[in-house]
Design a protein around this motif. Structure first.
Motif, mmCIF file in Angstrom:
data_model
loop_
_atom_site.group_PDB
_atom_site.id
_atom_site.type_symbol
_atom_site.label_atom_id
_atom_site.label_comp_id
_atom_site.label_asym_id
_atom_site.label_seq_id
_atom_site.Cartn_x
_atom_site.Cartn_y
_atom_site.Cartn_z
ATOM 1 N N GLY A 69 -2.412 -38.967 -46.254
ATOM 2 C CA GLY A 69 -1.240 -38.175 -45.975
ATOM 3 C C GLY A 69 -0.259 -38.062 -47.075
ATOM 4 N N ALA A 70 0.125 -39.214 -47.829
ATOM 5 C CA ALA A 70 1.214 -39.338 -48.853
ATOM 6 C C ALA A 70 0.502 -38.186 -49.956
ATOM 7 C CB ALA A 70 1.509 -40.611 -49.317
ATOM 8 N N ARG A 71 -0.880 -38.331 -50.252
ATOM 9 C CA ARG A 71 -1.228 -37.431 -51.282
ATOM 10 C C ARG A 71 -1.116 -35.856 -51.065
ATOM 11 N NH1 ARG A 71 -7.392 -38.644 -51.886
ATOM 12 N NH2 ARG A 71 -7.126 -36.823 -53.358
ATOM 13 N N ARG A 72 -1.229 -35.548 -49.785
ATOM 14 C CA ARG A 72 -1.205 -34.318 -49.189
ATOM 15 C C ARG A 72 0.312 -33.817 -49.540
ATOM 16 N NH1 ARG A 72 -5.366 -32.249 -46.132
ATOM 17 N NH2 ARG A 72 -7.034 -33.968 -45.538
ATOM 18 N N ALA A 73 1.235 -34.689 -49.319
ATOM 19 C CA ALA A 73 2.610 -34.456 -49.379
ATOM 20 C C ALA A 73 2.840 -34.281 -50.894
ATOM 21 C CB ALA A 73 3.308 -35.583 -48.699
ATOM 22 N N ALA A 74 2.444 -35.002 -51.667
ATOM 23 C CA ALA A 74 2.490 -34.904 -53.215
ATOM 24 C C ALA A 74 2.002 -33.667 -53.736
ATOM 25 C CB ALA A 74 2.197 -36.126 -54.014
ATOM 26 N N ALA A 75 0.872 -33.470 -53.200
ATOM 27 C CA ALA A 75 0.037 -32.167 -53.804
ATOM 28 C C ALA A 75 1.072 -31.043 -53.569
ATOM 29 C CB ALA A 75 -1.101 -31.982 -53.208
ATOM 30 N N ALA A 76 1.502 -30.812 -52.408
ATOM 31 C CA ALA A 76 2.582 -29.848 -52.127
ATOM 32 C C ALA A 76 3.876 -29.493 -53.107
ATOM 33 C CB ALA A 76 3.074 -29.969 -50.667
ATOM 34 N N GLU A 77 4.065 -30.588 -53.660
ATOM 35 C CA GLU A 77 5.105 -30.601 -54.641
ATOM 36 C C GLU A 77 4.523 -30.804 -56.220
ATOM 37 O OE1 GLU A 77 8.123 -33.355 -53.977
ATOM 38 O OE2 GLU A 77 8.384 -32.748 -51.989
ATOM 39 N N ALA A 78 3.143 -30.321 -56.217
ATOM 40 C CA ALA A 78 2.620 -30.466 -57.466
ATOM 41 C C ALA A 78 2.732 -31.728 -58.386
ATOM 42 C CB ALA A 78 3.135 -29.252 -58.449
ATOM 43 N N ARG A 79 2.690 -32.957 -57.569
ATOM 44 C CA ARG A 79 2.754 -34.291 -58.310
ATOM 45 C C ARG A 79 1.682 -34.876 -57.707
ATOM 46 N NH1 ARG A 79 5.432 -37.063 -55.634
ATOM 47 N NH2 ARG A 79 6.490 -35.769 -53.879
ATOM 48 N N LYS A 80 1.202 -35.874 -58.792
ATOM 49 C CA LYS A 80 -0.089 -36.550 -58.479
ATOM 50 C C LYS A 80 0.347 -38.197 -58.132
ATOM 51 C CE LYS A 80 -3.318 -34.483 -61.692
ATOM 52 N NZ LYS A 80 -4.032 -34.447 -62.777
ATOM 53 N N LYS A 81 1.483 -38.746 -58.804
ATOM 54 C CA LYS A 81 1.806 -39.912 -58.505
ATOM 55 C C LYS A 81 2.745 -40.042 -57.194
ATOM 56 C CE LYS A 81 2.581 -43.083 -61.765
ATOM 57 N NZ LYS A 81 3.037 -43.622 -62.645
ATOM 58 N N LEU A 82 2.435 -40.852 -56.233
ATOM 59 C CA LEU A 82 3.092 -41.006 -55.110
ATOM 60 C C LEU A 82 4.319 -41.773 -55.057
ATOM 61 C CD1 LEU A 82 0.044 -42.057 -52.853
ATOM 62 C CD2 LEU A 82 0.715 -39.647 -53.536
ATOM 63 N N ILE A 83 5.292 -41.087 -54.368
ATOM 64 C CA ILE A 83 6.616 -41.953 -54.228
ATOM 65 C C ILE A 83 6.984 -42.298 -52.862
ATOM 66 C CG2 ILE A 83 7.550 -40.452 -56.286
ATOM 67 C CD1 ILE A 83 8.930 -38.723 -54.356
ATOM 68 N N PRO A 84 7.992 -42.954 -52.468
ATOM 69 C CA PRO A 84 8.312 -43.279 -50.976
ATOM 70 C C PRO A 84 8.631 -42.113 -50.189
ATOM 71 C CG PRO A 84 9.234 -44.868 -52.407
ATOM 72 C CD PRO A 84 8.893 -43.643 -53.444
ATOM 73 N N GLY A 85 9.144 -40.921 -50.748
ATOM 74 C CA GLY A 85 9.499 -39.854 -50.012
ATOM 75 C C GLY A 85 8.031 -39.190 -49.392
ATOM 76 N N ASP A 86 6.997 -39.571 -50.118
ATOM 77 C CA ASP A 86 5.435 -38.842 -49.661
ATOM 78 C C ASP A 86 5.516 -39.648 -48.341
ATOM 79 O OD1 ASP A 86 5.602 -37.026 -51.851
ATOM 80 O OD2 ASP A 86 4.727 -38.675 -53.010
ATOM 81 N N LEU A 87 5.679 -41.008 -48.356
ATOM 82 C CA LEU A 87 5.368 -41.688 -47.237
ATOM 83 C C LEU A 87 5.894 -41.299 -46.049
ATOM 84 C CD1 LEU A 87 4.091 -44.271 -45.760
ATOM 85 C CD2 LEU A 87 6.005 -45.603 -46.747
ATOM 86 N N LEU A 88 7.201 -40.798 -46.207
ATOM 87 C CA LEU A 88 7.989 -40.461 -44.996
ATOM 88 C C LEU A 88 7.497 -39.097 -44.580
ATOM 89 C CD1 LEU A 88 11.924 -41.314 -46.254
ATOM 90 C CD2 LEU A 88 10.069 -42.665 -44.657
ATOM 91 N N SER A 89 7.064 -38.224 -45.502
ATOM 92 C CA SER A 89 6.518 -36.777 -45.178
ATOM 93 C C SER A 89 5.292 -37.175 -44.339
ATOM 94 C CB SER A 89 6.319 -36.104 -46.317
ATOM 95 O OG SER A 89 7.626 -35.867 -47.070
ATOM 96 N N ALA A 90 4.624 -38.055 -44.909
ATOM 97 C CA ALA A 90 3.114 -38.078 -44.115
ATOM 98 C C ALA A 90 3.452 -38.681 -42.794
ATOM 99 C CB ALA A 90 2.295 -39.085 -44.924
#
Length: 259
Positions: A63-84
């Motif tokens: 889920g975090a990877r999908r959130a990061a991909a939506a912002e064209a990022r590869k490295k996961l950040i805590p915000g991606d966890l919240l989005s997931a």
């Protein structure tokens, strides 16, 4: 010397089956259980608990990877966890970690005094027995291995949060499994189906194959595989994540003995 069978080549992280990855060793799982209960933990129970924890973390990372991909990022950040978690409420596990992580500040409620000043959380004293939060660092190697298997990288703060969630989730799973043993089975549980707005409802669960038995077998001193499955039904909502966790735990333990 007997020749070792050739290992299949992997074309990328998308082809890596979750069943091929064992990031959490049985010794680590049993150490967590020892923090919770003096009961013996069978080998199949330890493998099942590791499998369930792996399934949960894999889903969170996905889920975090999908959130990061939506912002064209590869490295996961805590915000991606919240989005997931925002996108899939099934991922909201390991709740006790939220009070200890800056990532989740404000999500569990902030107290204000009469003048509108934030009241700081009370300091927690370090107990003699390591808690799930104190022992979260034990999961760092497993989390990094799981990230690698999914073709993902994460900033240290994200790894810390995944550590903590894994530790708290597994500790809660251990407590519930011990409760199942003490009470002789799952006394009461139900299936809750979570559906996002505008999405079709998933097919009903197969009660006989996915639900843990309401009454357990075995002695009252050993946590077995079925006790872990029963605890999983308590810890996870009645959605796709619980179904997959139960299925993969059964597959991971189908060739193990009860000891």
């Amino acid at each position: 010397m007997t020749a070792q069978p050739a290992r299949p080549e992997r074309s990328g992280p998308e082809t890596t089956s979750v069943m091929d990855v064992s990031p959490f060793k049985s010794s680590l799982v049993k150490a967590v259980f020892r923090d919770v209960t003096p009961m013996h933990v069978s080998r199949s129970a330890a493998w099942a608990a590791a499998s369930v924890t792996r399934t949960v973390l894999t889903e969170i990372i996905d889920g975090a990877r999908r959130a990061a991909a939506a912002e064209a990022r590869k490295k996961l950040i805590p915000g991606d966890l919240l989005s997931a978690i925002d996108r899939n409420v099934e991922l909201e596990v390991g709740g006790k970690w939220y009070d200890h992580s800056p990532t989740f500040q404000g999500l569990t409620g902030v107290l204000y005094d009469a003048e509108g000043v934030i009241v700081p959380s009370p300091k927690r004293s370090r107990s003699r027995k390591p808690s799930a939060v104190v022992g979260a660092h034990r999961f760092e190697a497993g989390v990094k291995k799981l990230l690698w298997s999914q073709g993902a990288t994460a900033v240290p703060a994200m790894v810390r949060d995944l550590d903590g969630i894994a530790s708290v989730f597994l500790t809660d799973l251990a407590r519930d499994a011990a409760m199942v043993v003490r009470e002789g089975g799952v006394k009461r549980f139900d299936t809750v189906t979570l559906v996002m707005s505008g999405e079709p409802a998933p097919p009903p669960f197969l009660k006989d194959s996915l639900r843990a038995p309401s009454a357990r077998k075995g002695d009252g001193r050993t946590i077995g595989r079925d006790d872990i499955l029963a605890a999983t039904t308590i810890q996870l909502f009645g959605g796709n994540l619980r179904q997959r966790a139960l299925t993969e735990a059964r597959e991971a333990t189908q060739n193990t003995s009860a000891g």
